[in-house]
Scaffold this active site. Sequence first.
Site, PDB file in Angstrom:
ATOM      1  N   GLY A 184      11.903   7.923  -7.167  1.00  0.00           N
ATOM      2  CA  GLY A 184      10.802   6.972  -7.352  1.00  0.00           C
ATOM      3  C   GLY A 184      10.056   7.043  -8.665  1.00  0.00           C
ATOM      4  O   GLY A 184       9.512   6.049  -9.129  1.00  0.00           O
ATOM      5  N   GLU A 208       4.942  12.255  -9.836  1.00  0.00           N
ATOM      6  CA  GLU A 208       5.289  11.566  -8.593  1.00  0.00           C
ATOM      7  C   GLU A 208       4.986  10.072  -8.722  1.00  0.00           C
ATOM      8  O   GLU A 208       4.078   9.674  -9.450  1.00  0.00           O
ATOM      9  CB  GLU A 208       4.443  12.136  -7.434  1.00  0.00           C
ATOM     10  N   ASP A 209       5.734   9.274  -7.993  1.00  0.00           N
ATOM     11  CA  ASP A 209       5.426   7.844  -7.912  1.00  0.00           C
ATOM     12  C   ASP A 209       4.234   7.615  -6.987  1.00  0.00           C
ATOM     13  O   ASP A 209       3.308   6.890  -7.305  1.00  0.00           O
ATOM     14  CB  ASP A 209       6.651   7.049  -7.435  1.00  0.00           C
ATOM     15  N   ASP A 231       1.700  10.169  -0.334  1.00  0.00           N
ATOM     16  CA  ASP A 231       1.381   9.512   0.940  1.00  0.00           C
ATOM     17  C   ASP A 231       0.763  10.564   1.875  1.00  0.00           C
ATOM     18  O   ASP A 231      -0.445  10.757   1.884  1.00  0.00           O
ATOM     19  CB  ASP A 231       2.687   8.912   1.475  1.00  0.00           C
ATOM     20  N   LYS A 269      -2.331   7.363  -1.561  1.00  0.00           N
ATOM     21  CA  LYS A 269      -2.890   6.695  -0.369  1.00  0.00           C
ATOM     22  C   LYS A 269      -3.842   7.688   0.292  1.00  0.00           C
ATOM     23  O   LYS A 269      -3.421   8.473   1.146  1.00  0.00           O
ATOM     24  CB  LYS A 269      -1.781   6.350   0.616  1.00  0.00           C
ATOM     25  N   PHE A 326       2.573   0.164   3.206  1.00  0.00           N
ATOM     26  CA  PHE A 326       3.847   0.379   2.526  1.00  0.00           C
ATOM     27  C   PHE A 326       3.949  -0.487   1.265  1.00  0.00           C
ATOM     28  O   PHE A 326       3.670  -1.688   1.303  1.00  0.00           O
ATOM     29  CB  PHE A 326       4.995   0.064   3.482  1.00  0.00           C
ATOM     30  N   VAL A 327       4.335   0.115   0.156  1.00  0.00           N
ATOM     31  CA  VAL A 327       4.449  -0.620  -1.112  1.00  0.00           C
ATOM     32  C   VAL A 327       5.851  -0.469  -1.711  1.00  0.00           C
ATOM     33  O   VAL A 327       6.538   0.526  -1.455  1.00  0.00           O
ATOM     34  CB  VAL A 327       3.394  -0.148  -2.146  1.00  0.00           C
ATOM     35  N   ASP A 359      10.977   2.122  -3.562  1.00  0.00           N
ATOM     36  CA  ASP A 359      12.027   1.342  -2.890  1.00  0.00           C
ATOM     37  C   ASP A 359      11.703   1.020  -1.444  1.00  0.00           C
ATOM     38  O   ASP A 359      10.850   1.641  -0.810  1.00  0.00           O
ATOM     39  CB  ASP A 359      13.331   2.146  -2.891  1.00  0.00           C
ATOM     40  N   ARG A 364      13.358  -1.339  -6.517  1.00  0.00           N
ATOM     41  CA  ARG A 364      12.762  -0.423  -7.498  1.00  0.00           C
ATOM     42  C   ARG A 364      12.551  -1.128  -8.835  1.00  0.00           C
ATOM     43  O   ARG A 364      11.712  -0.725  -9.629  1.00  0.00           O
ATOM     44  CB  ARG A 364      13.687   0.786  -7.729  1.00  0.00           C
TER      45      ARG A 364
HETATM   46  P1  IMP Z   1       4.735  12.186   1.115  1.00  0.00           P
HETATM   47  O1  IMP Z   1       5.628  13.383   1.105  1.00  0.00           O
HETATM   48  O2  IMP Z   1       4.424  11.723   2.532  1.00  0.00           O
HETATM   49  O3  IMP Z   1       3.479  12.350   0.300  1.00  0.00           O
HETATM   50  O4  IMP Z   1       5.557  10.993   0.535  1.00  0.00           O
HETATM   51  C1  IMP Z   1       5.948  11.015  -0.763  1.00  0.00           C
HETATM   52  C2  IMP Z   1       7.211  10.240  -1.026  1.00  0.00           C
HETATM   53  O5  IMP Z   1       7.518   9.256  -0.034  1.00  0.00           O
HETATM   54  C3  IMP Z   1       7.017   9.473  -2.314  1.00  0.00           C
HETATM   55  O6  IMP Z   1       7.402  10.245  -3.411  1.00  0.00           O
HETATM   56  C4  IMP Z   1       7.868   8.243  -2.111  1.00  0.00           C
HETATM   57  O7  IMP Z   1       9.194   8.517  -2.567  1.00  0.00           O
HETATM   58  C5  IMP Z   1       7.870   8.022  -0.630  1.00  0.00           C
HETATM   59  N1  IMP Z   1       6.849   7.003  -0.258  1.00  0.00           N
HETATM   60  C6  IMP Z   1       5.603   7.226   0.245  1.00  0.00           C
HETATM   61  N2  IMP Z   1       4.937   6.080   0.482  1.00  0.00           N
HETATM   62  C7  IMP Z   1       5.785   5.094   0.089  1.00  0.00           C
HETATM   63  C8  IMP Z   1       5.660   3.647   0.062  1.00  0.00           C
HETATM   64  O8  IMP Z   1       4.642   3.030   0.433  1.00  0.00           O
HETATM   65  N3  IMP Z   1       6.740   2.978  -0.432  1.00  0.00           N
HETATM   66  C9  IMP Z   1       7.887   3.606  -0.867  1.00  0.00           C
HETATM   67  N4  IMP Z   1       8.038   4.932  -0.851  1.00  0.00           N
HETATM   68  C10 IMP Z   1       7.003   5.672  -0.383  1.00  0.00           C
HETATM   69 MG    MG Z   2       8.857  10.036  -4.630  1.00  0.00          MG
END
Ligand code: IMP
Ligand code: MG
Length: 182
Positions: free
Chosen positions: A51, A106-107, A110, A138, A159-160, A166, A172
């Site tokens: 991402g 990081e992109d 979440d 978020k 969700f984005v 993606d 992407r």
């Molecule tokens: P986390 O581990 O729950 O913080 O999620 C992190 C990873 O989940 C990010 O690096 C993204 O690759 C993916 N992700 C989280 N939210 C989204 C979203 O809204 N759209 C797409 N990918 C997401």
């Molecule tokens: Mg990611």
Amino acid sequence: MTSPEKLVIGSDEFIPLLTEEQIQKRIKELAEQISSDYKSCLPVFIGVLNGSFLFMSDLIRYLTINCEIDFFKLSSYGDAKISSGNVKLLKELNCEVNHRDIIIVEDIVDTGLSIKYIEELFSEKSPNSMKVISLLVKPGSLKYDVKIDYIGFKIPDKFVIGYGLDFAQKYRNLRGIYVLNS
Ligand code: IMP
Ligand code: MG
């Protein structure tokens, strides 16, 4: 890919959240901040694939300092819109991180699980410093106590897609970021 007014994907509709211009303006500001914070260092930017690849490529091109780069790859989402709750390391780092100034790119953060996992990976290594930058956060869905040092935008818990992010590996290459209209 150009910037459509809205995207209909199956039964889901996505609408614009951040334009290309807004994203680029903010990344330039972040790059100025990092260039000033790291002016006497040679930081290593470590992108979390897939991402972060567009964000990282724009971010480092706005820097006024030198840097090095590397990537690792994690998986957590699969093809779903919500986190599976576990993380796998799919590609290790190639660079030496001991005594280096590391910036994890990081992109989106979440739940914070991926960052927590990365912090644990690095706890076995000895970088001189480690900071985290994420284009998107978020705050409403954070479940782990993680510190994000540089944040592009705080966004709603939805969700984005686009600009690296993606949905089932697609979208992407949208220039802007789109949010699920729900
Ligand atoms: P986390 O581990 O729950 O913080 O999620 C992190 C990873 O989940 C990010 O690096 C993204 O690759 C993916 N992700 C989280 N939210 C989204 C979203 O809204 N759209 C797409 N990918 C997401
Ligand atoms: Mg990611």
